[in-house]
Scaffold this motif. Structure first.
Motif, PDB file in Angstrom:
ATOM      1  N   PHE A  77       5.032   5.235  -6.131  1.00  0.00           N
ATOM      2  CA  PHE A  77       4.042   5.051  -6.900  1.00  0.00           C
ATOM      3  C   PHE A  77       3.653   6.137  -7.998  1.00  0.00           C
ATOM      4  O   PHE A  77       3.548   7.255  -7.428  1.00  0.00           O
ATOM      5  CB  PHE A  77       2.696   4.755  -6.003  1.00  0.00           C
ATOM      6  CG  PHE A  77       2.842   3.505  -5.029  1.00  0.00           C
ATOM      7  CD1 PHE A  77       3.925   2.753  -5.020  1.00  0.00           C
ATOM      8  CD2 PHE A  77       1.821   3.003  -4.510  1.00  0.00           C
ATOM      9  CE1 PHE A  77       3.922   1.539  -4.245  1.00  0.00           C
ATOM     10  CE2 PHE A  77       1.455   2.033  -3.774  1.00  0.00           C
ATOM     11  CZ  PHE A  77       2.956   1.190  -3.593  1.00  0.00           C
TER      12      PHE A  77
ATOM     13  N   LYS B 210      -6.686   7.475  -4.852  1.00  0.00           N
ATOM     14  CA  LYS B 210      -5.927   8.294  -3.856  1.00  0.00           C
ATOM     15  C   LYS B 210      -7.075   9.468  -3.437  1.00  0.00           C
ATOM     16  O   LYS B 210      -7.853   9.799  -3.909  1.00  0.00           O
ATOM     17  CB  LYS B 210      -4.735   8.985  -4.415  1.00  0.00           C
ATOM     18  CG  LYS B 210      -3.696   7.939  -5.109  1.00  0.00           C
ATOM     19  CD  LYS B 210      -2.601   8.488  -5.365  1.00  0.00           C
ATOM     20  CE  LYS B 210      -1.360   7.613  -6.208  1.00  0.00           C
ATOM     21  NZ  LYS B 210      -0.275   8.337  -6.511  1.00  0.00           N
TER      22      LYS B 210
ATOM     23  N   GLU C 265       1.112   5.951 -10.644  1.00  0.00           N
ATOM     24  CA  GLU C 265      -0.335   6.032 -10.818  1.00  0.00           C
ATOM     25  C   GLU C 265      -1.008   4.804  -9.963  1.00  0.00           C
ATOM     26  O   GLU C 265      -0.509   3.821  -9.956  1.00  0.00           O
ATOM     27  CB  GLU C 265      -0.877   5.904 -12.184  1.00  0.00           C
ATOM     28  CG  GLU C 265      -0.243   6.917 -13.085  1.00  0.00           C
ATOM     29  CD  GLU C 265      -0.544   6.827 -14.521  1.00  0.00           C
ATOM     30  OE1 GLU C 265      -1.784   6.199 -14.743  1.00  0.00           O
ATOM     31  OE2 GLU C 265       0.007   7.060 -15.360  1.00  0.00           O
TER      32      GLU C 265
ATOM     33  N   ALA D 103       0.827  -1.129   0.228  1.00  0.00           N
ATOM     34  CA  ALA D 103      -0.013   0.081  -0.057  1.00  0.00           C
ATOM     35  C   ALA D 103       0.946   1.351  -0.018  1.00  0.00           C
ATOM     36  O   ALA D 103       0.386   2.196  -0.155  1.00  0.00           O
ATOM     37  CB  ALA D 103      -0.841   0.024   1.172  1.00  0.00           C
ATOM     38  N   PHE D 104       2.041   1.038   0.208  1.00  0.00           N
ATOM     39  CA  PHE D 104       2.984   2.387   0.386  1.00  0.00           C
ATOM     40  C   PHE D 104       4.312   2.020  -0.505  1.00  0.00           C
ATOM     41  O   PHE D 104       4.720   0.879  -0.359  1.00  0.00           O
ATOM     42  CB  PHE D 104       3.131   2.771   1.639  1.00  0.00           C
ATOM     43  CG  PHE D 104       2.152   3.477   2.497  1.00  0.00           C
ATOM     44  CD1 PHE D 104       1.688   4.457   2.211  1.00  0.00           C
ATOM     45  CD2 PHE D 104       1.087   2.348   3.140  1.00  0.00           C
ATOM     46  CE1 PHE D 104       0.542   5.280   2.778  1.00  0.00           C
ATOM     47  CE2 PHE D 104       0.067   3.099   3.647  1.00  0.00           C
ATOM     48  CZ  PHE D 104      -0.454   4.465   3.734  1.00  0.00           C
TER      49      PHE D 104
ATOM     50  N   CYS E  46       4.270   1.769 -10.942  1.00  0.00           N
ATOM     51  CA  CYS E  46       5.257   2.081  -9.788  1.00  0.00           C
ATOM     52  C   CYS E  46       6.928   2.093 -10.322  1.00  0.00           C
ATOM     53  O   CYS E  46       6.891   1.367 -11.600  1.00  0.00           O
ATOM     54  CB  CYS E  46       5.284   1.120  -8.613  1.00  0.00           C
ATOM     55  SG  CYS E  46       5.499  -0.454  -9.027  1.00  0.00           S
TER      56      CYS E  46
ATOM     57  N   SER F  24      -2.751   3.144  -6.176  1.00  0.00           N
ATOM     58  CA  SER F  24      -2.300   3.127  -4.820  1.00  0.00           C
ATOM     59  C   SER F  24      -2.114   1.753  -3.936  1.00  0.00           C
ATOM     60  O   SER F  24      -1.702   1.467  -2.996  1.00  0.00           O
ATOM     61  CB  SER F  24      -3.227   3.815  -3.912  1.00  0.00           C
ATOM     62  OG  SER F  24      -4.722   3.263  -4.002  1.00  0.00           O
ATOM     63  N   LYS F  25      -2.293   0.651  -5.097  1.00  0.00           N
ATOM     64  CA  LYS F  25      -1.861  -0.636  -4.760  1.00  0.00           C
ATOM     65  C   LYS F  25      -1.062  -1.397  -5.363  1.00  0.00           C
ATOM     66  O   LYS F  25      -1.494  -1.479  -6.669  1.00  0.00           O
ATOM     67  CB  LYS F  25      -3.195  -1.460  -4.321  1.00  0.00           C
ATOM     68  CG  LYS F  25      -4.188  -0.821  -3.332  1.00  0.00           C
ATOM     69  CD  LYS F  25      -3.703  -0.946  -1.788  1.00  0.00           C
ATOM     70  CE  LYS F  25      -4.706  -0.395  -0.925  1.00  0.00           C
ATOM     71  NZ  LYS F  25      -5.000   1.128  -1.192  1.00  0.00           N
TER      72      LYS F  25
ATOM     73  N   GLN G 148      -7.650   1.453  -6.108  1.00  0.00           N
ATOM     74  CA  GLN G 148      -6.633   2.213  -6.511  1.00  0.00           C
ATOM     75  C   GLN G 148      -6.732   3.658  -6.657  1.00  0.00           C
ATOM     76  O   GLN G 148      -5.555   4.172  -6.808  1.00  0.00           O
ATOM     77  CB  GLN G 148      -6.323   1.452  -8.016  1.00  0.00           C
ATOM     78  CG  GLN G 148      -6.080   0.183  -8.179  1.00  0.00           C
ATOM     79  CD  GLN G 148      -4.554  -0.141  -7.694  1.00  0.00           C
ATOM     80  OE1 GLN G 148      -3.977   0.680  -7.239  1.00  0.00           O
ATOM     81  NE2 GLN G 148      -4.268  -1.439  -7.664  1.00  0.00           N
TER      82      GLN G 148
ATOM     83  N   TYR H  93      -5.832   4.545 -14.027  1.00  0.00           N
ATOM     84  CA  TYR H  93      -5.966   4.913 -12.944  1.00  0.00           C
ATOM     85  C   TYR H  93      -6.323   6.412 -12.978  1.00  0.00           C
ATOM     86  O   TYR H  93      -5.426   7.225 -13.249  1.00  0.00           O
ATOM     87  CB  TYR H  93      -5.092   4.713 -12.002  1.00  0.00           C
ATOM     88  CG  TYR H  93      -4.605   3.054 -11.935  1.00  0.00           C
ATOM     89  CD1 TYR H  93      -5.727   2.375 -11.572  1.00  0.00           C
ATOM     90  CD2 TYR H  93      -3.368   2.684 -11.883  1.00  0.00           C
ATOM     91  CE1 TYR H  93      -5.372   0.859 -11.263  1.00  0.00           C
ATOM     92  CE2 TYR H  93      -2.993   1.331 -11.771  1.00  0.00           C
ATOM     93  CZ  TYR H  93      -4.063   0.534 -11.764  1.00  0.00           C
ATOM     94  OH  TYR H  93      -3.912  -0.933 -11.405  1.00  0.00           O
TER      95      TYR H  93
ATOM     96  N   ALA I 178      -0.835  -0.822  -9.396  1.00  0.00           N
ATOM     97  CA  ALA I 178      -0.432   0.783  -9.472  1.00  0.00           C
ATOM     98  C   ALA I 178       1.003   0.594 -10.238  1.00  0.00           C
ATOM     99  O   ALA I 178       1.780  -0.160  -9.894  1.00  0.00           O
ATOM    100  CB  ALA I 178      -0.097   1.315  -7.953  1.00  0.00           C
TER     101      ALA I 178
END
Length: 303
Positions: free
Chosen positions: A106, A276, A108, A57-58, A78, A110-111, A274, A172, A76
């Protein structure tokens, strides 16, 4: 034979499709937030469709391969590095002993999802590998992944790679249109309030996690203050007293007493996963018949 966590992830957990048929005893469904990315990762590796995976998640998570294996990274968009060399996601990568994998910034979504050939060798609890921290279930030690964790895997020496064609990569976007099936409690909302709900634009707030997503926007009023607590489905849209909708997701509580105006189509919840904070949300009504057809098409596409 393992994959080792060599830094301190902010929030990364082992997940699979989740737990089914245990909500009557208060066990959360859990499971991956974005099933599209999950199924693609396992397909690319030739894994079972319900194999476990790491949900990240981050940014900034680092792994070390202690055996030869193959991984797939999806979700995402990344920065992905293997031994400091940039690599593409939505495809497989062959690892050899000593290789270092880093999930960076990341760009685009978020997962991010990292799957390994044949999955991680851990035990299921209540029929699932999924980590549910608040219930002390699943994953590795029922907790988020931490520096020094050793994830046992099978050894594979592979030379081929697989990738997903660009046409199938998700987009996304900053604005999402979520399809909604009205609930049987819709009669507790006036025609004016339902019209407001479907014509307004909401914003994803900072109160967004695996349990649910609270929105900000024009308050939606209900004719009743609450209901007797009852079971809650994935995607259910609760309307609390402040009128700000809450969309309930994979780690939702099993029962709740807020009235529900409807439920977001589950495959649209995967897109929401996904998003934000500050993403714009609009709702569109869909019939139960069309919703069922869309679900069948989605899951059949992975057969």
């Amino acid at each position: 034979m393992s994959l080792e966590i060599i830094n301190t992830p902010i929030f990364a957990t082992i997940q699979d499709k989740g737990r089914f048929s245990y909500t009557h005893i208060g066990v959360t469904h859990a499971g991956v937030m974005d099933e599209y990315a999950y199924y693609i990762a396992n397909m690319l590796l030739g894994n079972k469709k319900d194999e476990n995976i790491i949900e990240i998640a981050f940014a900034n998570v680092e792994f070390k391969a202690n055996t030869n294996t193959q991984i797939a990274v999806t979700g995402a968009f990344c920065e992905l590095f293997i031994n400091n060399e940039p690599k593409k996601i939505w495809q497989t990568h062959n690892l050899k002993v000593g290789d270092i994998v880093k999930i960076g910034k990341f760009l685009e979504g978020s997962k991010v999802y990292l799957a390994v050939k044949d999955g991680f060798k851990i035990k299921k609890e209540f029929g699932s590998y999924s980590t549910t921290i608040k219930e002390n279930l699943g994953g590795l030690n029922a907790n988020r992944l931490q520096k020094g964790d050793i994830l046992k895997i099978n050894s594979h020496t592979l030379h081929h790679t697989s990738r997903l064609k660009d046409i199938f990569h998700p987009k996304y976007e900053d604005t999402l249109l979520l399809r909604v099936v009205l609930s049987y409690q819709e009669e507790s909302f006036s025609a004016k309030e339902k019209q407001k709900f479907f014509s307004s634009e909401f914003t994803v707030s900072n109160e967004f996690n695996r349990m649910g997503c609270k929105l900000k926007g024009e308050p939606i009023k209900c004719d009743i203050d609450g209901i007797v607590s009852e079971g809650i489905s994935f995607g259910a849209i609760q309307i609390p007293s402040d009128g700000q909708p809450i969309i309930l997701l994979k780690d939702r509580q099993t029962i709740g007493g807020y009235p529900k105006i409807g439920s977001v189509l589950s495959i649209d919840c995967f897109k929401l996963a996904q998003a934000k904070p500050n993403t714009k949300i609009r709702f569109k009504q869909i019939s139960i018949e069309k919703a069922q057809k869309k679900l069948k098409e989605f899951y059949n596409s992975f057969n």
